[in-house]
Design a protein around this motif. Structure first.
Motif, short mmCIF file in Angstrom:
data_model
loop_
_atom_site.label_atom_id
_atom_site.label_comp_id
_atom_site.label_asym_id
_atom_site.label_seq_id
_atom_site.Cartn_x
_atom_site.Cartn_y
_atom_site.Cartn_z
N GLN A 126 -16.91 -19.37 -1.67
CA GLN A 126 -17.90 -18.91 -2.63
C GLN A 126 -19.17 -18.42 -1.93
O GLN A 126 -19.72 -17.37 -2.27
N LEU A 138 -18.35 -15.19 0.12
CA LEU A 138 -18.22 -14.03 -0.73
C LEU A 138 -19.58 -13.52 -1.20
O LEU A 138 -19.80 -12.32 -1.32
N GLY A 139 -20.49 -14.45 -1.47
CA GLY A 139 -21.83 -14.07 -1.91
C GLY A 139 -22.67 -13.53 -0.76
O GLY A 139 -23.84 -13.23 -0.94
N THR A 152 -10.94 -9.35 -3.77
CA THR A 152 -11.45 -9.66 -5.10
C THR A 152 -10.33 -9.78 -6.12
O THR A 152 -10.58 -9.91 -7.31
N TYR A 164 -13.99 -17.01 -16.24
CA TYR A 164 -15.19 -16.98 -15.41
C TYR A 164 -15.04 -15.95 -14.29
O TYR A 164 -15.95 -15.16 -14.02
N GLU A 205 -15.46 -12.50 -15.56
CA GLU A 205 -16.85 -12.23 -15.87
C GLU A 205 -17.67 -11.97 -14.62
O GLU A 205 -18.64 -11.22 -14.63
N GLN A 206 -17.26 -12.62 -13.51
CA GLN A 206 -17.98 -12.43 -12.26
C GLN A 206 -17.50 -11.19 -11.51
O GLN A 206 -17.94 -10.95 -10.39
N GLY A 207 -16.60 -10.44 -12.10
CA GLY A 207 -16.20 -9.17 -11.51
C GLY A 207 -14.93 -9.21 -10.69
O GLY A 207 -14.58 -8.23 -10.03
N PHE A 208 -14.20 -10.34 -10.70
CA PHE A 208 -12.93 -10.40 -9.99
C PHE A 208 -11.83 -9.80 -10.85
O PHE A 208 -11.94 -9.75 -12.07
#
Lengths: 449, 293
Positions: A120, A123-124, A232, A440, A443-446
């Motif tokens: 996590q 990735l950020g 992703t 989730y 929603e986070q773009g995956f």
């Protein structure tokens, strides 16, 4: 008239403030991850120079043995001053870390991050790819499981600090008292659970109130691969063969009320470990130090055995927990930070930590005779490290966590937890968890399948 | 006629007096609200970064079953717990005020004492009491060989929390009522006695109407308190993780969204929507409470 409206406005404002004030304090959503310094390379010579030159480092970690490591490190490199901060354990520390990243200030130079949470942060782009500093050359020093855990994409985002190959800790006194054989498979485990609880209604084979890390580890051991991550693109399937194996046994344990409804790390839990009402604990090899400090009453009664198997005669194992040290992208002195990482996790620091009870991730220590022959007083003089080391070698390969596992684990009890306290089947709980995690992720773009 | 053309100078004297207040007010009260509203119009993703989404977050909140289930939960809590708590507080205040109680300052202090215990400590303490394995409930079960219902099970957890909150806040509300009762001129009681009114009649016709304002205030505080329920469920979550979901109350939901999910934007939206709901309900109560007088 005007005073009235104004007063009303003030009232409205005060009310609204009450609910929003706390929130705004922790907000700060501006995204400026692009300002990182990726691309710059740091050579070994740079690291050595930085260590000689010295400077200040802030390290966020909760691993207790690091204290001695820091003291020794500062003796070896007198110009370096390390500020070791305990910003909380696990999730609490990640919260603090994420807030610091969001705010763009107060970021430490080194942070302890568990394996499941590392993707996590990687990735950020909030932590540094250590391959820029030549970390890839250290691969052979670490055992394969932990090394795989710090890889994300093509980068290495932390150096493994410890590892948690699983084993079964069991209270030998309890097993002897009721003449129950120590289980070697999960089916035997279920039988033992029934016998024990029938013999003493106050005793349970284990405690469990729903623990995401434990469930994923057992699915891992059973050969399940519920999470597939490719950049992703994410696939979640908590109904694969491994997951089904797990559900079969665990559903029976839950339905027949054979698990103590006590949460791990609670006072009740430590009491239960000490007084024999919790008979086994299946967890990572980092546990012994916690036994000694948290449940001194159980000293001499507990033993260690290999994790029960899904197929009789098997040797499969999995990791539970374990953490790495990582360098935030915004660290002001990366060369120096990397110097510390190497010292603590690959160099002289490792032996210091092992001497203080940590379970290493480095091959050198894992294979050394001194390590393997250590006798644990708490386990009646048993050479427990032999079992842990064997478990470490038998970890089922190919496992990966979600790139948003921290969040997924946080909602585990919302969905799967229902199965532990109501008639909801465990399989349905896992399905709900899968759906909520997928929602989730989307929603986070995956791209989630 | 030249002096007519001279423009009247605006006087800044007033602003000099209210200026310091306005500056602090804007910084401490208005800025966070404005910032929250600003946040609620964006969406920050792990993949794709930050983007303006207009009112999408609000649309999501209004159709979010988790959010509405949390609102429903605190509404039930409000409708059941607040009347019970205020009724007990009123009863105690009237008893102490009646002057017939022996050792009234002792009762006043001991009933107020739970309010002085920090909510976190109080909840931890009650968590121990509620424990069915090694807690007080467990001890009672062992001693009498019975099986009490588990106060930390999903079906009873809200009641258990209501019990904690009532224990904490009866004293506080009692003090509000009691101080309002003390402001009633004693001459009213004397004339009531001369007219032959009994104690119940005095309560009904003198005391209750006189403390109406205090009742309304206490009710509004309690409404806000119920909607903002957070400490108690958040701490009990450690001992009852499966009974208290991450969206147990709206505040807990907003907290989980921002701290575990890093959904700061959606979290801000939830907080704003909840703030508006709280405001509307508190306002309606205030309107009704003051109109009838």
């Amino acid at each position: 008239m005007t005073t009235f409206t104004r007063r009303r406005l003030l009232g409205l404002a005060a009310l609204a403030t009450a609910t929003t004030l706390t929130l705004a304090a922790c907000g700060g959503g501006d995204d400026d991850s692009s300002s990182g310094t990726s691309g710059t390379t740091v050579s070994d010579a740079d690291v050595t120079a930085a260590l000689q030159k010295g400077g200040n480092l802030t390290v966020w970690a909760w691993e207790p043995t690091l204290k001695q490591v820091v003291a020794n490190f500062q003796k070896t490199y007198p110009n370096v001053k390390i500020n070791l901060v305990n910003a909380g354990t696990g999730n609490d520390q990640y919260t603090a870390l994420q807030n610091a990243f969001a705010a763009g200030s107060g970021i430490p130079d080194v942070a302890q991050i568990e394996y499941y949470a590392l993707p996590q942060f990687a990735l950020g782009k909030s932590i540094t790819d250590l391959n820029q500093m030549g970390a890839s050359s250290l691969k052979a020093d670490f055992s394969p499981g932990p090394w795989a855990s710090v890889q994300s994409g093509s980068g290495t985002f932390g150096l493994p600090m410890d590892s948690g190959p699983m084993a079964m800790f069991y209270n030998k006194d309890v097993f002897d008292k009721y003449k129950i054989t120590v289980p070697t498979t999960w089916t035997e485990f279920l039988d033992a659970a029934r016998k024990l609880h029938a013999a003493d209604p106050k005793a349970y084979i284990a405690n469990d109130t729903g623990d995401a890390g434990f469930v994923t580890s057992l699915i891992w051991q059973a050969g399940g691969k519920p999470y597939q991550v490719d950049g992703t693109n994410v696939t979640i399937n908590l109904n694969d063969a491994g997951s089904q194996e797990f559900v079969k046994v665990w559903q029976a344990l839950i339905s027949e009320k054979l698990l103590a409804p006590i949460s791990s790390w609670s006072d009740q839990w430590y009491q239960g470990l000490g007084n024999g009402s919790i008979a086994t604990l299946n967890t990572g090899a980092w546990m012994p130090a916690n036994f000694t400090s948290g449940a001194p009453a159980g000293s001499g009664k507990w033993r260690v055995a290999a994790l029960p198997q899904w197929t009789a005669g098997g040797t499969a194992s999995a990791e539970n927990g374990g953490s790495s040290l990582a360098i935030p992208e915004k660290s002001s002195n990366k060369a120096l930070a990397y110097g510390f990482l190497k010292y603590a996790n690959d160099g002289d620091g490792v032996q210091t930590r092992v001497d203080n009870g940590a379970f290493p991730a480095t091959v050198k220590q894992l294979d050394s005779a001194a390590f393997l022959n250590t006798e644990f007083k708490y386990f009646g003089g048993q050479k427990a490290n032999e079992i842990f080391a064997a478990s470490s070698k038998n970890v089922t390969p190919g496992w990966s966590y979600l790139p948003f596992q921290v969040y997924a684990n946080s909602i585990f009890n919302d969905s799967v937890g229902k199965a532990y306290v109501s008639s909801t089947p465990l399989a349905d709980g896992l399905k709900a968890w899968q759906d909520q995690s997928a929602a989730y992720g989307k929603e986070q773009g995956f791209t989630v399948k | 006629m030249a002096d007519i053309a001279v423009p009247r100078r605006r006087s800044w004297t007033g602003w000099r007096f209210v200026g310091p207040f306005m500056a602090v007010f804007a910084l401490v009260f208005l800025a966070p609200i404005v910032y929250s509203i600003y946040l609620s119009l964006f969406k920050n993703r792990l993949i794709g970064g930050n983007s303006f989404v207009g009112l999408d977050n609000y649309q999501q909140a209004l159709t979010d079953p988790n959010f509405w289930s949390s609102v429903g939960r605190v509404s039930i809590f409000l409708v059941v717990q607040v009347p019970i708590m205020l009724f007990i507080a009123l009863l105690v205040a009237l008893a102490i005020d009646s002057g017939r109680l022996y050792g009234k300052s002792f009762f006043r202090i001991s009933i107020f004492l739970p309010y002085a215990v920090p909510a976190v400590v109080a909840t931890l303490m009650w968590g121990f009491i509620y424990g069915t394995q090694f807690g007080l409930v467990g001890n009672i079960n062992d001693a009498f060989n019975i099986t009490l219902p588990d106060p930390l099970s999903p079906s009873l957890i809200l009641t258990s929390i209501g019990n904690i909150v009532t224990w904490e806040f009866v004293g506080y509300n009692m003090l509000i009522f009691y101080s309002a009762l003390r402001t009633i001129p004693t001459t009213l009681y004397e004339s009531a006695e001369i007219d032959g009114a009994g104690e119940l009649r005095i309560i009904r016709s003198i005391k209750l109407p006189a403390i109406r304002g205090a009742l309304v205030i206490a009710t509004i505080f309690s409404i806000i308190g119920s909607f903002q329920l957070f400490n108690e469920p958040s701490i009990l979550q450690n001992v009852a993780p499966n009974a208290i979901t991450t969206y147990f109350t709206p505040n807990l939901y907003a907290y989980s969204l921002s701290f575990s999910g890093q959904q700061y934007n959606y979290s801000a939206t939830v907080a704003i929507v909840m703030g508006v709901i709280t405001m509307v309900i508190a306002y309606v109560v205030q309107l009704r409470g003051t109109k009838e007088s």
